[in-house]
Design an enzyme around this catalytic site. Structure first.
Site, PDB file in Angstrom:
ATOM      1  N   ASP A  11      81.185 -47.968  27.848  1.00 57.61           N
ATOM      2  CA  ASP A  11      81.724 -46.632  27.688  1.00 57.61           C
ATOM      3  C   ASP A  11      82.584 -46.345  28.926  1.00 57.61           C
ATOM      4  O   ASP A  11      82.479 -47.053  29.936  1.00 57.61           O
ATOM      5  CB  ASP A  11      80.561 -45.645  27.579  1.00 57.61           C
ATOM      6  CG  ASP A  11      81.006 -44.207  27.654  1.00 57.61           C
ATOM      7  OD1 ASP A  11      81.832 -43.797  26.818  1.00 57.61           O
ATOM      8  OD2 ASP A  11      80.542 -43.497  28.559  1.00 57.61           O
ATOM      9  N   ASP A  13      83.887 -42.589  30.238  1.00 58.94           N
ATOM     10  CA  ASP A  13      83.503 -41.374  30.961  1.00 58.94           C
ATOM     11  C   ASP A  13      81.993 -41.312  31.156  1.00 58.94           C
ATOM     12  O   ASP A  13      81.222 -41.409  30.206  1.00 58.94           O
ATOM     13  CB  ASP A  13      83.970 -40.130  30.193  1.00 58.94           C
ATOM     14  CG  ASP A  13      85.481 -39.997  30.178  1.00 58.94           C
ATOM     15  OD1 ASP A  13      86.082 -39.994  31.265  1.00 58.94           O
ATOM     16  OD2 ASP A  13      86.059 -39.897  29.078  1.00 58.94           O
ATOM     17  N   ASP A 167      76.152 -44.023  29.038  1.00 62.12           N
ATOM     18  CA  ASP A 167      75.382 -42.979  29.719  1.00 62.12           C
ATOM     19  C   ASP A 167      74.909 -41.879  28.779  1.00 62.12           C
ATOM     20  O   ASP A 167      74.400 -40.855  29.248  1.00 62.12           O
ATOM     21  CB  ASP A 167      76.238 -42.343  30.822  1.00 62.12           C
ATOM     22  CG  ASP A 167      77.418 -41.570  30.245  1.00 62.12           C
ATOM     23  OD1 ASP A 167      78.260 -42.203  29.570  1.00 62.12           O
ATOM     24  OD2 ASP A 167      77.499 -40.348  30.452  1.00 62.12           O
TER      25      ASP A 167
END
Length: 217
Positions: A11, A13, A167
């Site tokens: 991922d 961001d 995250d």
């Protein structure tokens, strides 16, 4: 000795770039500008990882399409005013090349748009490290498996030989839906307590810890 995985998918961001606070604040300001109730910080952080339109629609379920479009444009105004000042998390710039040198092919699966991802890849100079990238406007939004399935097919890697690193619960659910393993980064948008029920293979408090784990596996 072979690596633990044949493909690492990241991922962006909240995993590689320290941007979740800026994204959440930009969402809040956009809602205020348009006259909609301001989401809490927790609510704004929850939708990080979704495609932009999907994120705004989730936070304003009663809003019509033109209103959502206005929120999206307001968000872009606030976010783009700050995105050139955003930085990578500590260790990302140093350890990503080491992972590639160790034989790990790297990819990105992100809720960003293609324009947004290309802009940040150029700004950070990391674009050449990734074999393939996929964005939310090129596939269904996370956690639909389409963007990860495209990457797996492009790289000709079996799902069980790939690791999705993210995250958020959206990243981990994406991995489940596509049949890959996952690793959770605890410093981004979603708390570890929310991610643990999705059974990540491991979780890490900083990027160097993830990289060392992969290099020692």
């Amino acid at each position: 000795m072979s690596n633990a995985f044949d493909l690492l998918v990241f991922d962006w961001d909240g995993t590689l770039m320290d941007s979740t606070g800026t994204i959440a604040l930009s969402i809040q300001r956009a809602f205020v500008d348009v006259g909609l109730p301001e989401p809490t910080d927790t609510q704004a952080r929850f939708v990080i990882g979704y495609g932009l339109t999907e994120a705004m629609a989730y936070l304003a379920p009663g809003a019509d399409a033109p209103t959502i479009a206005r929120v999206v444009e307001a968000y872009r105004h606030y976010y783009l005013a700050q995105d050139q000042s955003l930085v990578l998390y500590e260790g990302v710039r140093e350890w990503l090349p080491r992972l590639r040198e160790a034989g790990y092919p790297l990819a990105v699966a992100t809720g960003k748009s293609r324009v947004g991802l290309d802009r940040v890849l150029a700004h950070t100079g990391l674009g050449e490290l990734f074999e393939v990238t996929r964005t939310a406007d090129e596939a269904f939004s996370k956690p639909h498996p389409a963007m990860l399935e495209y990457i797996l097919d492009y790289m000709d890697v079996a799902p069980e030989r790939a690791l999705m690193v993210g995250d958020t619960t959206h990243d981990l659910q994406l991995a489940i839906n596509a049949g890959t393993r996952s690793a959770a980064m605890t410093y981004g948008a979603h708390p570890l307590a929310d991610m643990l029920p999705l059974s990540p293979l491991a979780h890490f408090d900083d990027f160097p810890a993830l990289a060392r784990w992969l290099l020692e596996a």
